[in-house]
Design an enzyme around this catalytic site. Sequence first.
Site, PDB file in Angstrom:
ATOM      1  N   LYS A 112      28.058  15.673  62.455  1.00 46.87           N
ATOM      2  CA  LYS A 112      27.861  14.339  61.862  1.00 46.87           C
ATOM      3  C   LYS A 112      29.140  13.525  62.036  1.00 46.87           C
ATOM      4  CE  LYS A 112      25.762  12.536  57.630  1.00 46.87           C
ATOM      5  NZ  LYS A 112      25.871  12.665  56.176  1.00 46.87           N
TER       6      LYS A 112
HETATM    7  C1  E4P Z   1      23.620  11.272  54.181  1.00 47.06           C
HETATM    8  O1  E4P Z   1      23.652  11.472  55.342  1.00 47.06           O
HETATM    9  C2  E4P Z   1      24.604  10.434  53.462  1.00 47.06           C
HETATM   10  O2  E4P Z   1      25.848  11.036  53.539  1.00 47.06           O
HETATM   11  C3  E4P Z   1      24.161  10.189  52.059  1.00 47.06           C
HETATM   12  O3  E4P Z   1      22.771   9.913  52.058  1.00 47.06           O
HETATM   13  C4  E4P Z   1      24.949   9.117  51.363  1.00 47.06           C
HETATM   14  O4  E4P Z   1      24.340   8.809  50.139  1.00 47.06           O
HETATM   15  P1  E4P Z   1      25.079   7.949  49.010  1.00 47.06           P
HETATM   16  O5  E4P Z   1      25.249   6.551  49.505  1.00 47.06           O
HETATM   17  O6  E4P Z   1      24.162   8.023  47.833  1.00 47.06           O
HETATM   18  O7  E4P Z   1      26.411   8.612  48.770  1.00 47.06           O
END
Ligand code: E4P
Length: 215
Positions: A83
């Site tokens: 990622k």
């Molecule tokens: C997933 O890939 C993200 O890191 C996550 O959904 C972020 O979510 P948040 O904005 O609630 O921290």
Amino acid sequence: MKFFVDSAETEEIQAAKRLGLADGVTTNPTIILKSGRGFETVIREIAALIDGPVAAEPVCSSADEIIREGRLIASWAENVSVKIPLTRDGLEAVRVLSGEGISTTMTLIFSPAQALLAAKAGASFICPFVGRLDDVSHSGMDLIAEIVALFSNYPGIDTEVIVASVRGPAHVIESAMAGADGVTVPYTVLEQLMRHPLTDAGIEKFLSDWNKIAP
Ligand code: E4P
């Protein structure tokens, strides 16, 4: 539509798996921190739990570092997806890693332009963040509709749109209606999706009447 679990808690992932709602898992440094365990340990454990992709995010900024770390993380399990935040270096790294057959997930996407560049770089998945856009008074769901429309103009794009920063059931349903490939949801949102007050009231009434039936 695919359901990814936005969590590093093995109990939550196992519970989602039993419901058929763990097509993949996404993590980020904040989620790993909350788990209270080490990055490699957690990612290896989750990758062994599910068949689908497990997004694991190294924290480094230059393309060379991201590529080096990405290759290492990808070696931990076959279903790891590296990622990578959408930056110029991130795009360079995704081009190299995806060229080597390594699954990549581009994250922190907030515009259709960023989504398009991620697809051009060969990202396997993109994570546009709807909740964080809503937080700053922009429409997260408008972004999803734009990205889905844009990708549909080019059948050659096989990058999957996994809606992230999901804060509640409405984000999930609107993502499905917009035609997103999937969503990544905290376990609490999965629980909210199952529940309806009329279902609870109906069960209570049926139970109460059942207890009144003469044996
Ligand atoms: C997933 O890939 C993200 O890191 C996550 O959904 C972020 O979510 P948040 O904005 O609630 O921290």
